[in-house]
Design an enzyme around this catalytic site. Structure first.
Site, PDB file in Angstrom:
ATOM      1  N   HIS A   1      -6.559   1.754  16.168  1.00 50.88           N
ATOM      2  CA  HIS A   1      -5.146   2.155  16.228  1.00 50.88           C
ATOM      3  C   HIS A   1      -4.273   0.939  16.515  1.00 50.88           C
ATOM      4  CE1 HIS A   1      -5.830   6.395  15.946  1.00 50.88           C
ATOM      5  NE2 HIS A   1      -6.432   6.513  17.116  1.00 50.88           N
TER       6      HIS A   1
ATOM      7  N   HIS B   1      -3.895  -1.309  13.583  1.00 48.72           N
ATOM      8  CA  HIS B   1      -3.059  -0.633  12.585  1.00 48.72           C
ATOM      9  C   HIS B   1      -1.579  -0.871  12.935  1.00 48.72           C
ATOM     10  CE1 HIS B   1      -2.285   3.508  10.401  1.00 48.72           C
ATOM     11  NE2 HIS B   1      -1.747   2.502   9.757  1.00 48.72           N
TER      12      HIS B   1
ATOM     13  N   HIS C   1     -12.442   2.370  18.761  1.00 46.18           N
ATOM     14  CA  HIS C   1     -11.533   3.380  18.197  1.00 46.18           C
ATOM     15  C   HIS C   1     -10.067   3.013  18.496  1.00 46.18           C
ATOM     16  CE1 HIS C   1     -10.527   7.710  17.209  1.00 46.18           C
ATOM     17  NE2 HIS C   1      -9.469   7.390  17.949  1.00 46.18           N
ATOM     18  N   GLU C   2      -9.783   2.762  19.770  1.00 46.31           N
ATOM     19  CA  GLU C   2      -8.407   2.422  20.161  1.00 46.31           C
ATOM     20  C   GLU C   2      -7.979   1.082  19.558  1.00 46.31           C
ATOM     21  OE1 GLU C   2      -6.610   4.674  21.273  1.00 46.31           O
ATOM     22  OE2 GLU C   2      -8.268   6.026  21.716  1.00 46.31           O
TER      23      GLU C   2
HETATM   24 ZN   LIG Z   1      -7.509   8.210  17.677  1.00 41.05          ZN
END
Ligand SMILES: [Zn+2]
Length: 639
Positions: free
Chosen positions: A414, A417, A410-411
Site C-alpha cells: 500500500h 502504491h 502487505h502494508e
Molecule cells: Zn490492505
C-alpha cells in the site's frame, strides 16, 4: 456518487493479521528507540503549526461557498473553484492525518483526542460547504464543457474527475429528491448499527471447556484462537456454542438484514439502476459481468478445494472434516522473525520490482516512516496512511510471527502504491479505489511467498509456507466469493419479492456453502446462521473486491516475475496511476483484464498446484516419520 469529501481520507487498513497476542509487559513509547517510531514532522513541526493551519482552513471555507451558482455558468469559475477546493482539501488531509495518526500512537493522550475531534468537525464543515457542488457540476451541458476545455487553460487537468462525475449523472435526481435521499440515508443506516450492537454488545456467548480443561468465555476473538486448537473436541464445542448463540437471535438478525437489503434496493430503484448490484459496482465503473464472472469461474474450479479438504482430514486423522477443522494445525509452528531479518527478506523478495521501487522501500525503512512495535494504548492492527503534503506512513504492531512479516510486506505494498501515486499524479488523482488498493498489497505478499518457496529447502518450513499460501487463497478468494454469491442471491430474492426471513436466509446460506465446500466438508446445521456473523454484508457488494484483488495480484506477480522490462513498466505504471483512470483500465494497463475469466482461472490454477505440492510434502513427512520412529528433532530456529 463519488463523495468529494472522501478524498481527505486515503486510509487503507490491513485485511490480514488484525488479531494480536498481547504481551505480558507492555512497552511505553519512551522505551522504544526513535528509529522504530514515526517522525510526523513531515506533516507539522508541532501542534502550534497544526493550529495555525486549522485557522487558515477555517478562514478559506467561506470562499468555496461563494462559488455557489457560478461554476455551472463559467469555465473560469469552475477551474478556480476546483483549484481552491483541491488546495484546501490538501491542507485538510494533512490536518486530519496528523491528528488521527498522533492519536493512534497513544490513544490515552487527551491533547490528541481533541485534535482528532476538531479535525472531524472541520471536515464536516468542509463537506457541508461543498454539498451543492456535485449537482451544479453535473448540470453543465456537454457543449459547454467542450467549449470550456478549449477556452480555459488548465481546466483539462480535471477532465477525468469531471467525466467520472458526469458518467453517473443519469442516476442523480432533482435537487429536492436528492435532499430527501440524503435525509433518508441516516434512517437507512440504522440496521447496520443495530446489527453491530447486537453482535458486539448484546449477545453474550457461553463458556466452553478449553484445551487445559478450564472454562473460557467465548467471544469472536477467542473463537478464532480456539479454531486453531489441536483438539477436535474443543474446536467443535466452540463452533457449535458460538453458532447456537447466534441462532437465538435469528429473527431479529433476519429483520435487520432484510431492512438493509431493502434500503439498498430502494435506493437503486429510486435512482434508476437495474439492480442493487448494478448500483454498487457502478461506483467503481465496474460492470456487473466482472462480479458474475468471479462467481462462475471460482465455482467451475473447485476440485482442488475438495482435494485440500481431503488432505486436511487425513493429516488430522479424522473420519469427517467439519468447517471447524479448517484452521486446525496440520503443520508445525513457524519460527519467529527479528524485525530486521523480516525486512531483509522482504527486500530480497521485492527485487524484481527494480531500482526505483527499491529506492522508495529504502526511504520507508530508514526515514522513520514506520511505527514498528506495540506500545501501551497504541492502535491495534496495521495500516498505511499519509498525506499528499508529506509521504505515506505505516503503522505496525510487530511481534515477530510469520504473519507479522506478511503484514509488513502487505502494508509496504500500500505504502509504495501511495509513494508512486504521490510522485506521478497531481493531487486531484492522488487517491485510488479499494478495487485496486488491495492488488498492490497482495502483490507484495505473493512475491514474498514465491521468494520463500524458491529459496527454502527445509521440508518442514516449506510445508508451513505452502499451507499458509493455500489458506490465504482459500480464505480470500474462495470464501469471499462464497459470501459474494450469497449476497447476490439474497438481493435477488428481495428484488423478486421473496421474503428474507431467518428460515429463507439460513436455507440460502446452507445451499451456497454446500455448493462450495460439500461433500468433503461436513456442514453442521449450526453453520446455517453464518450470515449473521459477517459485518461486511452491511457494506453492500464489498467482499468480492477481496477475491478480485487477490486474483489480479497473483496474475500480475507471475507476469512481472516471468516477464521483462515491459511487464515491470506496466506494473509500475499501474502503481503510479492513482485515480487518473478507472480501476479496470488501470489493471488492464498493468496487464490483467478483470472482465475475463482468465485471472481468476490462473489464481485457481495456482491454488491447485499448491495443493498438489502440499500432498507431496505431507506424504514425504509421513514417510520420514515412519522410516525413523524415534527421530532426533533439531530445533527449527531461523538459520
Ligand atoms: Zn490492505
Amino acid at each position: 456518487m463519488r463523495d468529494w469529501t472522501m478524498r481527505v481520507a486515503g486510509v487503507v487498513f490491513a485485511v490480514l493479521g488484525l488479531a494480536w497476542v498481547a504481551e505480558a509487559q507492555e512497552l511505553e513509547r519512551k522505551d522504544v528507540e526513535d528509529k522504530y517510531k514515526w517522525d510526523l514532522t513531515a506533516m507539522y513541526s508541532d501542534n502550534a503549526a497544526w493550529d495555525a493551519d486549522y485557522a487558515w482552513i477555517e478562514s478559506k471555507i467561506p470562499e468555496l461557498e461563494a462559488f455557489k451558482g457560478k461554476v455551472g455558468k463559467s469555465g473560469k469559475d469552475l477551474k478556480a473553484f476546483l483549484d481552491l477546493s483541491v488546495e484546501i482539501g490538501g491542507h485538510l488531509e494533512n490536518l486530519t492525518t496528523y491528528a488521527n495518526m498522533s492519536h493512534h500512537l497513544d490513544t490515552r493522550v487527551p491533547e490528541y483526542l481533541a485534535l482528532r475531534d476538531r479535525s472531524d468537525v472541520i471536515t464536516a464543515k468542509y463537506g457541508a460547504a461543498l454539498s451543492w457542488f456535485s449537482p451544479e457540476l453535473t448540470s453543465i451541458t456537454d457543449a459547454n464543457l467542450t467549449k470550456w476545455y478549449k477556452d480555459v487553460k488548465g481546466l483539462d487537468l480535471y477532465k477525468q474527475y469531471i467525466a467520472n462525475e458526469m458518467r453517473q449523472k443519469a442516476y442523480v435526481l432533482s435537487p429536492d429528491e436528492e435532499k430527501l435521499m440524503a435525509m433518508s440515508s441516516e434512517v437507512f443506516n440504522q440496521s447496520e448499527s443495530a446489527a453491530e450492537a447486537l453482535r458486539n454488545t448484546d449477545i453474550q456467548f457461553p463458556e466452553i471447556k478449553g484445551d487445559d480443561g478450564k472454562m473460557i468465555k467465548l467471544s469472536e476473538g477467542k473463537y478464532r484462537a480456539l479454531m486453531e486448537s489441536g483438539s477436535p473436541k474443543v474446536r467443535r464445542a466452540a463452533a457449535l456454542a458460538l453458532h447456537d448463540e447466534y441462532a437465538k437471535y435469528k429473527n431479529t438478525m433476519a429483520s435487520l438484514m432484510a431492512s438493509n437489503v431493502g434500503a439498498e434496493v430502494f435506493q437503486a430503484r429510486a435512482r434508476g439502476y437495474n439492480s442493487a448490484l448494478h448500483m454498487a459496482v457502478d461506483n467503481d465503473n465496474v460492470d456487473t459481468t466482472v462480479y458474475l464472472n468471479l462467481i462462475s469461474t471460482v465455482k467451475a474450479n473447485l476440485a482442488p478445494l475438495q482435494k485440500y479438504a481431503k488432505l486436511r482430514r487425513e493429516a488430522l486423522g479424522l473420519t469427517e472434516l467439519h468447517f471447524y477443522d479448517f484452521s486446525a494445525p496440520i503443520v508445525g509452528e513457524a519460527p519467529n522473525w527479528e524485525y530486521e531479518t523480516g525486512i531483509a527478506t522482504i527486500k530480497n523478495a521485492l527485487q524484481p520490482l527494480g531500482a526505483e521501487y527499491m529506492g522508495g522501500v529504502e526511504d520507508v525503512f530508514s526515514k522513520r516512516w514506520v511505527d514498528v512495535y506495540e506500545t501501551a494504548a497504541k492502535r491495534s492492527g496495521a495500516y498505511s496512511w499519509g498525506s499528499y503534503k508529506s509521504h505515506p506512513y505505516m503503522l505496525l504492531n510487530y511481534h515477530g510471527t510469520l504473519d507479522d512479516v506478511f503484514t509488513n510486506a502487505h502494508e509496504l505494498g500500500h505504502t509504495m502504491h501511495t509513494w508512486h501515486t504521490y510522485k506521478y499524479q497531481p493531487q486531484i488523482y492522488a487517491d485510488y479505489a479499494i478495487f485496486v488498493a488491495e492488488v498492490a498489497s497482495t502483490f507484495n505478499e505473493a512475491l514474498l511467498m514465491d521468494y520463500l518457496l524458491a529459496t527454502e529447502t527445509d521440508p518442514e518450513k516449506r510445508l508451513i509456507y505452502v499451507n499458509q499460501y493455500i489458506d490465504n487463497i482459500q480464505g480470500t478468494i474462495i470464501r469471499q466469493t462464497l459470501f459474494a454469491d450469497f449476497e447476490l442471491r439474497m438481493h435477488r430474492m428481495y428484488e423478486n419479492g421473496e421474503p428474507l426471513t431467518a428460515e429463507s436466509l439460513s436455507e440460502l446460506y446452507r445451499t451456497v456453502a454446500s455448493e462450495y465446500y460439500a461433500p468433503e466438508v461436513v456442514i453442521d446445521p449450526q453453520y446455517d446462521f453464518t450470515w449473521e456473523r459477517i459485518p461486511h454484508f452491511y457494506s453492500n457488494f464489498y467482499v468480492y473486491k477481496y477475491a478480485t484483488s487477490m486474483s489480479a495480484a497473483l496474475a500480475l506477480s507471475e507476469r512481472v516475475q516471468n516477464g521483462g522490462e515491459q511487464e515491470l513498466k506496466d506494473y509500475l505504471g499501474f502503481l503510479s496511476g492513482g485515480s487518473s483512470k478507472y480501476p479496470l483500465d488501470l489493471l488492464k494497463g498493468a496487464g490483467v483484464d478483470m472482465s475475463t475469466p482468465q485471472p481468476i482461472e490462473a489464481a485457481m490454477k495456482k491454488f491447485g498446484e499448491l495443493v498438489d505440492e502440499l500432498e507431496v510434502l505431507l506424504a514425504e513427512q509421513k514417510a520420514a516419520k515412519e522410516a525413523k520412529p524415534k527421530p532426533k528433532r533439531k530445533s527449527s530456529g531461523l538459520d
